[in-house]
Design a protein around this motif. Structure first.
Motif, short mmCIF file in Angstrom:
data_model
loop_
_atom_site.label_atom_id
_atom_site.label_comp_id
_atom_site.label_asym_id
_atom_site.label_seq_id
_atom_site.Cartn_x
_atom_site.Cartn_y
_atom_site.Cartn_z
N ASP A 90 18.69 -2.98 4.75
CA ASP A 90 20.15 -3.03 4.74
C ASP A 90 20.77 -1.68 5.07
OD1 ASP A 90 22.61 -4.71 3.97
OD2 ASP A 90 22.85 -2.92 2.72
N ALA A 91 20.08 -0.60 4.72
CA ALA A 91 20.60 0.74 4.99
C ALA A 91 20.73 1.02 6.48
CB ALA A 91 19.70 1.80 4.33
N GLU A 92 19.97 0.27 7.30
CA GLU A 92 20.00 0.52 8.74
C GLU A 92 21.30 0.09 9.40
OE1 GLU A 92 17.60 2.39 10.18
OE2 GLU A 92 17.09 2.52 8.05
N LEU A 93 22.14 -0.65 8.66
CA LEU A 93 23.45 -1.01 9.20
C LEU A 93 24.31 0.21 9.48
CD1 LEU A 93 24.32 -4.15 7.07
CD2 LEU A 93 24.15 -4.06 9.56
N SER A 94 24.13 1.25 8.68
CA SER A 94 24.93 2.47 8.85
C SER A 94 24.20 3.53 9.68
CB SER A 94 25.31 3.04 7.49
OG SER A 94 24.16 3.33 6.72
N ASN A 95 23.01 3.21 10.14
CA ASN A 95 22.25 4.13 11.00
C ASN A 95 22.46 3.67 12.44
OD1 ASN A 95 20.45 5.87 12.17
ND2 ASN A 95 18.66 5.18 11.03
N THR A 96 23.34 4.34 13.16
CA THR A 96 23.76 3.86 14.48
C THR A 96 23.23 4.72 15.62
OG1 THR A 96 25.83 5.10 14.29
CG2 THR A 96 25.84 2.80 13.56
N ASP A 97 23.19 4.12 16.83
CA ASP A 97 22.73 4.84 18.01
C ASP A 97 23.91 5.50 18.72
OD1 ASP A 97 24.04 2.84 19.43
OD2 ASP A 97 22.21 1.82 20.06
N ARG A 147 25.95 1.26 17.93
CA ARG A 147 25.31 0.02 17.48
C ARG A 147 24.39 0.32 16.31
NH1 ARG A 147 23.96 -0.90 23.69
NH2 ARG A 147 22.71 0.92 23.15
N PRO A 148 24.33 -0.54 15.30
CA PRO A 148 23.32 -0.37 14.25
C PRO A 148 21.93 -0.27 14.87
CG PRO A 148 24.91 -2.01 13.58
CD PRO A 148 25.21 -1.69 15.02
N ARG A 149 21.10 0.54 14.28
CA ARG A 149 19.81 0.90 14.88
C ARG A 149 18.95 -0.30 15.26
NH1 ARG A 149 15.15 4.42 11.74
NH2 ARG A 149 13.90 4.98 13.56
N MET A 150 19.00 -1.35 14.49
CA MET A 150 18.11 -2.48 14.75
C MET A 150 18.67 -3.49 15.75
SD MET A 150 15.52 -1.61 13.10
CE MET A 150 15.15 -0.34 11.88
N VAL A 151 19.90 -3.31 16.18
CA VAL A 151 20.47 -4.19 17.20
C VAL A 151 19.67 -4.00 18.50
CG1 VAL A 151 22.48 -4.57 18.69
CG2 VAL A 151 22.78 -4.30 16.22
N GLY A 152 19.23 -5.11 19.07
CA GLY A 152 18.40 -5.03 20.27
C GLY A 152 16.93 -5.27 20.00
N LYS A 153 16.55 -5.34 18.74
CA LYS A 153 15.17 -5.66 18.37
C LYS A 153 15.07 -7.13 18.00
CE LYS A 153 14.24 -0.97 16.77
NZ LYS A 153 13.54 -0.61 18.02
N VAL A 154 13.90 -7.69 18.18
CA VAL A 154 13.66 -9.11 17.90
C VAL A 154 12.98 -9.26 16.55
CG1 VAL A 154 12.34 -11.13 18.65
CG2 VAL A 154 13.57 -9.73 20.34
N GLY A 155 13.44 -10.21 15.76
CA GLY A 155 12.84 -10.49 14.46
C GLY A 155 12.20 -11.87 14.43
N ILE A 156 10.94 -11.95 13.97
CA ILE A 156 10.25 -13.22 13.81
C ILE A 156 9.64 -13.27 12.41
CG2 ILE A 156 9.82 -13.61 16.26
CD1 ILE A 156 7.03 -12.49 15.92
N ARG A 182 12.19 -6.83 -1.19
CA ARG A 182 12.48 -5.39 -1.21
C ARG A 182 12.62 -4.85 0.21
NH1 ARG A 182 9.89 -1.43 -5.52
NH2 ARG A 182 11.15 -2.89 -6.72
N VAL A 183 11.80 -5.33 1.12
CA VAL A 183 11.92 -4.92 2.52
C VAL A 183 13.32 -5.21 3.05
CG1 VAL A 183 11.20 -5.57 4.87
CG2 VAL A 183 9.49 -5.01 3.14
N ASP A 186 0.82 -1.21 0.00
CA ASP A 186 0.00 0.00 0.00
C ASP A 186 0.85 1.26 0.00
OD1 ASP A 186 -2.30 -1.51 0.03
OD2 ASP A 186 -2.63 -1.32 2.19
N PHE A 187 2.15 1.11 0.17
CA PHE A 187 3.08 2.24 0.21
C PHE A 187 3.95 2.25 -1.04
CE2 PHE A 187 1.82 1.48 4.51
CZ PHE A 187 1.88 2.69 5.17
N ASP A 188 4.42 3.41 -1.38
CA ASP A 188 5.36 3.54 -2.51
C ASP A 188 6.77 3.33 -1.97
OD1 ASP A 188 6.75 4.11 -4.77
OD2 ASP A 188 6.08 6.18 -4.99
N VAL A 189 7.22 2.08 -2.02
CA VAL A 189 8.56 1.73 -1.53
C VAL A 189 9.45 1.54 -2.75
CG1 VAL A 189 9.94 0.08 -0.23
CG2 VAL A 189 7.63 0.66 0.55
N ALA A 190 10.34 2.48 -2.95
CA ALA A 190 11.19 2.46 -4.13
C ALA A 190 12.25 1.38 -4.03
CB ALA A 190 11.87 3.82 -4.30
N PRO A 191 12.70 0.84 -5.16
CA PRO A 191 13.83 -0.09 -5.13
C PRO A 191 15.10 0.64 -4.74
CG PRO A 191 13.27 0.45 -7.39
CD PRO A 191 12.21 1.08 -6.53
N GLY A 192 16.02 -0.06 -4.11
CA GLY A 192 17.28 0.57 -3.73
C GLY A 192 17.74 0.09 -2.38
#
Length: 204
Positions: free
Chosen positions: A100-107, A111-120, A94-95, A47-53
């Motif tokens: 992958d860009a979040e690896l360079s988005n650090t706190d 730490r990469p921004r998503m470190v500490g979150k749980v994925g299922i 695509r998601v 439902d969102f316009d998620v561009a490739p990249g």
């Protein structure tokens, strides 16, 4: 401590308001998480316009930044995808590419921004492929920084070439129900631990 929050990325190929087996699976997982007082929200990605990249913001109306902000506010990320020709949907792929860009988005601790979150993960389809899809999802999510709980996936595969979809079932099979309960229980356990004690700071 505030309640845990979960975001599901529904990676169906069907835009709203079309009925979706993936949406039914998301609701099933959320029912299990809600028993542990987890607040939930769903994003139907198509439902969102998620561009490739692979950039955090691809510009020109790219709506991925809105989605990733919702992920950033969550403790648990559920990626739910249908099975197409034995693979995750192109939307789910695509998601992963955009995350992958979040690896360079650090706190503040580097730490990469998503470190500490749980994925299922949750997968539906009337063909084989769920185990391979989960393996691919978990490898990618782990690379990005998500922590994977024990038995962190649930799935339903209908009989091959039967034409029956998950959304057509009158009730959830017991094996799927019990598996999903384990996913929710283990995800909440791990997310709670990570809330209480985060990963160590990364070196500069």
């Amino acid at each position: 401590m505030t309640a845990l929050h979960a975001v599901a990325l529904n990676c169906t190929l069907k835009p709203s308001p079309a009925e979706s087996s993936t949406d039914k699976m998301v609701a099933h997982v959320f029912d299990a998480l809600s028993k542990h007082d987890v607040s939930v929200e769903t994003v139907r990605v198509v439902d969102f316009d998620v561009a490739p990249g692979v950039e955090a913001d691809m510009g020109d109306g790219d709506q991925w930044p809105e989605i990733v902000e919702r992920i950033g506010s969550a403790d648990i990320l559920l990626i739910a995808t249908p099975t197409w020709v034995g693979h995750m949907s192109s939307v789910a792929q695509r998601v992963l590419e955009r995350l992958d860009a979040e690896l360079s988005n650090t706190d503040d601790e580097n730490r990469p921004r998503m470190v500490g979150k749980v994925g299922i993960a949750a997968v539906v389809g009337n063909e084989d492929g769920a185990h391979k899809i989960v393996a691919d999802l978990f490898q990618s999510l782990n690379d990005i920084g998500f922590s994977i709980p024990a038995q962190g996936s649930t799935y339903w595969n209908g009989e091959a070439m039967s034409g029956t979809d998950f959304k057509d079932l009158d009730e959830i099979p017991e094996a799927v129900r019990s598996t999903t309960e384990s996913v929710a229980r283990n995800a909440v356990h791990l997310a709670t631990l990570l809330r209480q004690r985060q990963y160590s700071p990364y070196p500069e």
